[in-house]
Each structure stands twice: as C-alpha cells, then as structure tokens.
Design an enzyme around this catalytic site. Structure first.
Site, PDB file in Angstrom:
ATOM      1  N   PHE A  16      71.308  76.795 -11.335  1.00  0.00           N
ATOM      2  CA  PHE A  16      72.065  77.843 -12.016  1.00  0.00           C
ATOM      3  C   PHE A  16      71.191  79.058 -12.279  1.00  0.00           C
ATOM      4  CE2 PHE A  16      73.490  79.783 -16.119  1.00  0.00           C
ATOM      5  CZ  PHE A  16      74.703  80.275 -15.660  1.00  0.00           C
ATOM      6  N   TYR A  18      71.121  83.061 -13.908  1.00  0.00           N
ATOM      7  CA  TYR A  18      71.795  83.944 -14.866  1.00  0.00           C
ATOM      8  C   TYR A  18      71.104  85.297 -14.978  1.00  0.00           C
ATOM      9  CZ  TYR A  18      67.947  82.230 -17.738  1.00  0.00           C
ATOM     10  OH  TYR A  18      66.689  81.910 -18.192  1.00  0.00           O
ATOM     11  N   SER A  20      68.099  87.569 -12.246  1.00  0.00           N
ATOM     12  CA  SER A  20      68.003  88.104 -10.892  1.00  0.00           C
ATOM     13  C   SER A  20      68.497  87.133  -9.831  1.00  0.00           C
ATOM     14  CB  SER A  20      66.552  88.509 -10.581  1.00  0.00           C
ATOM     15  OG  SER A  20      65.690  87.388 -10.673  1.00  0.00           O
ATOM     16  N   GLU A  95      59.499  81.470 -10.782  1.00  0.00           N
ATOM     17  CA  GLU A  95      59.973  81.353 -12.156  1.00  0.00           C
ATOM     18  C   GLU A  95      58.946  80.739 -13.110  1.00  0.00           C
ATOM     19  OE1 GLU A  95      62.753  82.699 -12.965  1.00  0.00           O
ATOM     20  OE2 GLU A  95      63.545  83.080 -10.958  1.00  0.00           O
TER      21      GLU A  95
END
Length: 212
Positions: A16, A18, A20, A95
């Site tokens: 999932f 939310y 970029s 990330e």
C-alpha cells in the site's frame, strides 16, 4: 504475518502506497487498486534529506499517524512471487535505508464494491526515526516545502502530485490536511510576485487506474 509468509500462503502480496508510491512506484507489479486503510491519518510530518530535500534544507513528506477515527486513501500494488524479491529490495533502499521508514502489515479496503479487505505491507515513518519532524502549522509546512529540492525533484512536486491524485481518483474524499497545505503553498507563491511553481509532471495521473 511477515511478507514472506504472505507470499508462501497466497503466491503474491499487496503493497500500500499513500505518498509518492501512488504515482511513482518504480517497481514491477501485477495489478493495482485504489482504496484505503483504517486507523491512520496522513501527515506531512516526516523529514526528507535526500529525495525532496538535502542536509541544509530538509523537505516535508508524508507518514502515517495512528488515529482510530481516521482513514488514508492511496494505491495498493499486487506483486507476484517472481516480482517480490526485486520489489522488496528496491523499496527497502528507497523507503527504509534512505527514508527511515519501517514496515507494518495492515488491512487494505479496495474502492471496488464487493471486494473484501486485503492484507498489505505499508511503510511508516515513526516518531523515533532520525529525520522525523513532527507537527507544524499548514503555513509553516508549506513554507518549508516551497524552498526544498532533492535528488528526485522539488518538494512542491511531491505535494501537488499527491493532491492531484486525490482529486482525480478519490474526489469524494476531503483530505483537509493535504489540501490545506497545498492551498497555503499556492498562496505563498502567489504572494511572492514573479516566483512561479516548479514545472510539475504527473506521470501516473493522466491515465485511469484500470489494472485491477
């Protein structure tokens, strides 16, 4: 359940996005769905000193903050067994290593009527990470975004692409935090005569999400 366990059990997994990731996943996936997760609100409280900012001017990007009354909309991507290793390696660098995010498993609710919840991996920057900035007023966040740029572009591009995604694909959702910061940013540039917003490209937003 760990991502590897999900793959073994179902042959694929969902991720999932939310921030970029909604317009720039940069990894191979099988299909994608618009939807939301419950119990979290999206906030521009995470710092970024690489992608949209630098050590001197730290940018503002989004993370998720626990809130039982809230929900956050975005895009979930399904990656198959053969795609998973490369995808997770890429996202770990993007990330975790460079962004200071950590992973959690959440329930994702597709926008499609009749579709039940799906277990999805999500990346969240918690308050204990080294680049966490925390809350600020909409005007303060907008002012910070207005002066930041990093290896992948201007911080304003990040904000505007995210806001445009929400307006185009989730028009029924009033994301007050996101839209208020965008409005403050536009007012800031408007008040500074002669200064224009950076050229913003929307690589995903010109086509409909019909992969699901």
């Amino acid at each position: 359940m760990k991502p590897q366990d999900t793959i073994k059990e179902k042959g694929s997994m969902w991720i999932f996005g939310y921030g970029s990731l909604v317009w720039k996943p940069n990894f191979t996936y099988q299909r994608r769905k618009i939807g939301h997760i419950k119990g979290y609100k999206r906030r521009f409280w995470q710092g970024d000193d690489f992608y949209r900012g630098n050590k001197e001017r730290i940018a503002r990007v989004v993370t998720l903050i626990a809130d039982q009354e809230a929900s956050t909309w975005g895009v979930a991507y399904e990656v198959t067994d053969s795609q998973t290793e490369a995808c997770l390696q890429y996202l770990n660098m993007r990330e975790v290593v460079l962004g200071s995010y950590s992973t959690q498993m959440v329930e994702f609710f597709p926008k499609d009527s009749g579709q039940g919840p799906l277990l999805a991996l999500v990346y969240i920057a918690t308050p204990d990470n080294p680049t966490y900035l925390g809350p600020a007023s909409d005007k303060e966040i907008a002012a910070q975004i207005a002066i930041c740029s990093g290896s992948t572009g201007h911080n304003a591009e990040y904000l505007i692409c995210l806001a445009e995604f929400m307006r185009l694909y989730c028009p029924e959702v009033d994301d007050e935090h996101l839209f208020s910061i965008q409005s403050a940013l536009l007012n800031l540039f408007s008040d500074c005569g002669g200064i224009k917003l950076p050229n913003v490209k929307l690589p995903l937003l010109g086509t409909a999400l019909k992969d699901a």
